[in-house]
Write an enzyme that holds these catalytic residues in place. Structure first.
Site, PDB file in Angstrom:
ATOM      1  N   SER A 125      -3.918  -2.670  -0.298  1.00 15.36           N
ATOM      2  CA  SER A 125      -2.771  -3.305   0.511  1.00 15.36           C
ATOM      3  C   SER A 125      -3.307  -5.078   0.664  1.00 15.36           C
ATOM      4  CB  SER A 125      -2.320  -2.910   1.298  1.00 15.36           C
ATOM      5  OG  SER A 125      -1.434  -3.958   2.098  1.00 15.36           O
ATOM      6  N   GLY A 126      -2.555  -5.958  -0.038  1.00 11.25           N
ATOM      7  CA  GLY A 126      -2.893  -7.250   0.016  1.00 11.25           C
ATOM      8  C   GLY A 126      -3.150  -7.705   1.516  1.00 11.25           C
TER       9      GLY A 126
ATOM     10  N   THR B 279      10.197  -7.645 -12.139  1.00 10.16           N
ATOM     11  CA  THR B 279       9.526  -8.847 -12.469  1.00 10.16           C
ATOM     12  C   THR B 279       8.478  -9.240 -11.468  1.00 10.16           C
ATOM     13  OG1 THR B 279      11.789  -9.840 -13.406  1.00 10.16           O
ATOM     14  CG2 THR B 279       9.989 -11.339 -12.823  1.00 10.16           C
TER      15      THR B 279
ATOM     16  N   ASN C  75      -7.297   4.160   9.482  1.00  6.83           N
ATOM     17  CA  ASN C  75      -6.871   3.001  10.077  1.00  6.83           C
ATOM     18  C   ASN C  75      -7.031   2.994  11.407  1.00  6.83           C
ATOM     19  OD1 ASN C  75      -4.755   5.050   9.228  1.00  6.83           O
ATOM     20  ND2 ASN C  75      -3.437   3.646  10.697  1.00  6.83           N
TER      21      ASN C  75
ATOM     22  N   GLY D 267       0.738  -1.323   0.015  1.00  4.72           N
ATOM     23  CA  GLY D 267      -0.116   0.016   0.041  1.00  4.72           C
ATOM     24  C   GLY D 267       0.914   1.207  -0.075  1.00  4.72           C
ATOM     25  N   THR D 268       1.962   1.289   0.713  1.00  2.00           N
ATOM     26  CA  THR D 268       2.955   2.353   0.860  1.00  2.00           C
ATOM     27  C   THR D 268       3.539   2.773  -0.630  1.00  2.00           C
ATOM     28  OG1 THR D 268       3.265   1.583   3.270  1.00  2.00           O
ATOM     29  CG2 THR D 268       5.086   3.350   2.061  1.00  2.00           C
TER      30      THR D 268
ATOM     31  N   GLN E 113      -7.649   0.333   4.007  1.00  2.00           N
ATOM     32  CA  GLN E 113      -8.704  -0.160   4.872  1.00  2.00           C
ATOM     33  C   GLN E 113      -9.771  -0.176   4.508  1.00  2.00           C
ATOM     34  OE1 GLN E 113      -7.642  -1.287   7.807  1.00  2.00           O
ATOM     35  NE2 GLN E 113      -5.615  -0.522   7.895  1.00  2.00           N
TER      36      GLN E 113
ATOM     37  N   CYS F 120       2.353   1.223  13.201  1.00  2.45           N
ATOM     38  CA  CYS F 120       3.626   1.855  12.998  1.00  2.45           C
ATOM     39  C   CYS F 120       3.967   2.575  14.056  1.00  2.45           C
ATOM     40  CB  CYS F 120       3.583   2.687  11.576  1.00  2.45           C
ATOM     41  SG  CYS F 120       2.858   1.639  10.192  1.00  2.45           S
TER      42      CYS F 120
HETATM   43  N1  PLP Z   1      -2.586   3.018   4.353  1.00  2.00           N
HETATM   44  C1  PLP Z   1      -3.160   2.885   5.563  1.00  2.00           C
HETATM   45  C2  PLP Z   1      -4.575   3.387   5.528  1.00  2.00           C
HETATM   46  C3  PLP Z   1      -2.815   1.545   5.991  1.00  2.00           C
HETATM   47  O1  PLP Z   1      -3.438   1.135   7.410  1.00  2.00           O
HETATM   48  C4  PLP Z   1      -1.706   1.051   5.934  1.00  2.00           C
HETATM   49  C5  PLP Z   1      -1.091  -0.241   6.558  1.00  2.00           C
HETATM   50  O2  PLP Z   1      -1.116  -0.151   7.962  1.00  2.00           O
HETATM   51  C6  PLP Z   1      -0.894   1.324   4.683  1.00  2.00           C
HETATM   52  C7  PLP Z   1      -1.453   2.390   4.202  1.00  2.00           C
HETATM   53  C8  PLP Z   1       0.234   0.761   4.419  1.00  2.00           C
HETATM   54  O3  PLP Z   1       0.282  -0.309   3.487  1.00  2.00           O
HETATM   55  P1  PLP Z   1       1.336  -1.490   3.475  1.00  2.00           P
HETATM   56  O4  PLP Z   1       1.567  -2.123   4.835  1.00  2.00           O
HETATM   57  O5  PLP Z   1       1.102  -2.585   2.391  1.00  2.00           O
HETATM   58  O6  PLP Z   1       2.665  -0.603   2.815  1.00  2.00           O
END
Ligand code: PLP
Length: 389
Positions: A203-204, A241, A155, A76-77, A183, A329
């Site tokens: 994000s998976g 890849t 989140n 997701g990041t 989320q 985090c």
């Molecule tokens: N955005 C939100 C709202 C999230 O809750 C998270 C993960 O906690 C992320 C982004 C980041 O996703 P990833 O852990 O796949 O980088």
């Protein structure tokens, strides 16, 4: 001895989710058997390109997108970073970005970095329920605004921003609108055909899929500048890849999420509501953070005045309950949550807040046990008993 999942009550699905056995089953052959490179000319490689495209169809189906709008990323990041970087490259003379004070660090830290590079960032404030309005966005847009980035679901609190309305405003002003839907996807219905959102991050690992795979949705009319430049994979939009097994896993996870959407919004929501209401009635002074706003069905963020959530987490851990005091985090930091602070909670209420988040794997029995344990933990901390006693 490591803790086993059968021993714990996992109430932290917004941090990450349990991998579904059907997802493991779908990806396994691509780890053990089909190792070919999707870009190879021979069938043993090329058949994996077909498998990746099938997964793309599954992801697209979950959010009502065209499969050509789906780009596989590493997380997701990366998707959030890539969307914003592309928007800035599209508008090299525009140096203004709009976001909110309650975003995930994937957006906040990127925007802070961009501020240091000379961009101006408007950090929209939220109200006491954690909400912003489309009007606030409209008023913040300037001729030099290159992009607006606002999350769909928070989140920490599960609060839902009115992103479809915000997308209308941005579209009318011809400003790119990105939403971090990490989320939201799989928990609430999303149909990209009926909104004007330009880019969206998935994000998976929030979807019962392994960590380390994500998606960036890019609307077909949007010009996209790749962040990862390399071998021309993903139609030239993301070099590198393909992570075939995890892409297959994400496709399966999205198929399952579509099937379970109703359960998320009925059974899972009922579990969340039972726990929330039970704790509010058994623990004096409990407040639901964001309780007055539309929220995800699986998330509860509760303030228990007079306790330190970090200490509560230790006691909950001793009782084999996994919960969180903010985003994973920031857990462990002594600073109160930036989300709760932005909502106007006092520092002590913010420091006394816990996030409890559910998935389809949770049961009624787990809620019954949590309803016994959490009040005992809060009572013990309020009585001033040290954690180690
Ligand atoms: N955005 C939100 C709202 C999230 O809750 C998270 C993960 O906690 C992320 C982004 C980041 O996703 P990833 O852990 O796949 O980088």
């Amino acid at each position: 001895m490591p803790l086993n999942k059968k021993d714990i009550i996992y109430l932290d699905s917004n941090a990450t989710t349990e991998i579904d056995p059907a997802v493991v089953e779908a990806m396994m052959p691509y780890l053990t058997e089909f190792h070919g490179n999707p870009s190879s000319a021979y069938r043993f490689g090329n058949q994996n390109a077909q498998a990746v495209d099938d997964a793309r169809d599954q992801v697209a189906a979950l959010i009502g997108a065209d499969p050509r709008e789906i780009i596989f990323t590493s997380c997701g990041t990366e998707s959030d970073n890539a969307a914003l970087n592309s928007a800035l490259l599209n508008n090299p003379t525009k140096k203004h970005i709009i976001t909110s004070a309650v975003e995930h660090s994937a957006v906040i830290k990127h925007c802070k970095f961009l501020e240091k590079q000379g961009y101006q960032v408007t950090w929209l404030p939220v109200d006491s329920n954690g909400l912003i309005t489309a009007r606030q966005v409209e008023e913040a847009i300037r001729p030099e605004t290159a992009a607006v980035s606002l999350m769909w679901a928070n989140n920490e609190t599960g609060v839902l921003f009115p992103v479809e309305e915000i997308a209308e405003v941005c579209s009318a002003r011809k400003v790119l609108f990105h939403t971090d839907a990490v989320q939201a996807v799989g928990k609430i219905p999303i149909n990209m055909k009926s909104n004007k959102i330009d880019t969206l991050a998935i994000s998976g690992h929030k979807l019962h899929c392994p960590k380390g795979i994500g998606v960036l949705y890019v609307r077909r009319k949007v010009t996209f500048h790749p962040f990862m430049i390399g071998g021309g994979q993903e139609r030239g939009k993301r070099g590198g890849t393909e992570n075939v097994p995890y892409i297959i896993a994400l496709g399966k996870a999205c198929e399952l999420a579509a099937q379970r959407m109703e359960e998320e919004n009925t059974r899972v929501k009922a579990l969340r509501d039972r726990l929330e209401q039970g704790l509010c009635s058994s623990i004096e002074g409990t407040k639901v953070n964001g309780g007055g706003a539309p929220r995800l069905p699986n998330t509860s963020n509760l303030a228990f005045p007079g306790i330190e959530a970090e200490a509560a987490l230790v006691l909950l851990d001793q009782n084999k309950i996994c919960a969180s005091s903010g985003s994973a985090c920031t857990t462990g930091s002594l600073e109160p949550s930036h989300v709760l602070t932005a909502m106007g909670l006092t520092a002590s209420d913010a420091r006394g807040s816990l996030r409890l988040s559910f998935s389809v794997y949770n049961t009624d029995d787990e809620v019954t046990k949590a309803l016994e344990i959490i009040p005992q933990v809060v009572a013990r901390l309020r009585a001033g008993n040290p954690v180690s006693a």
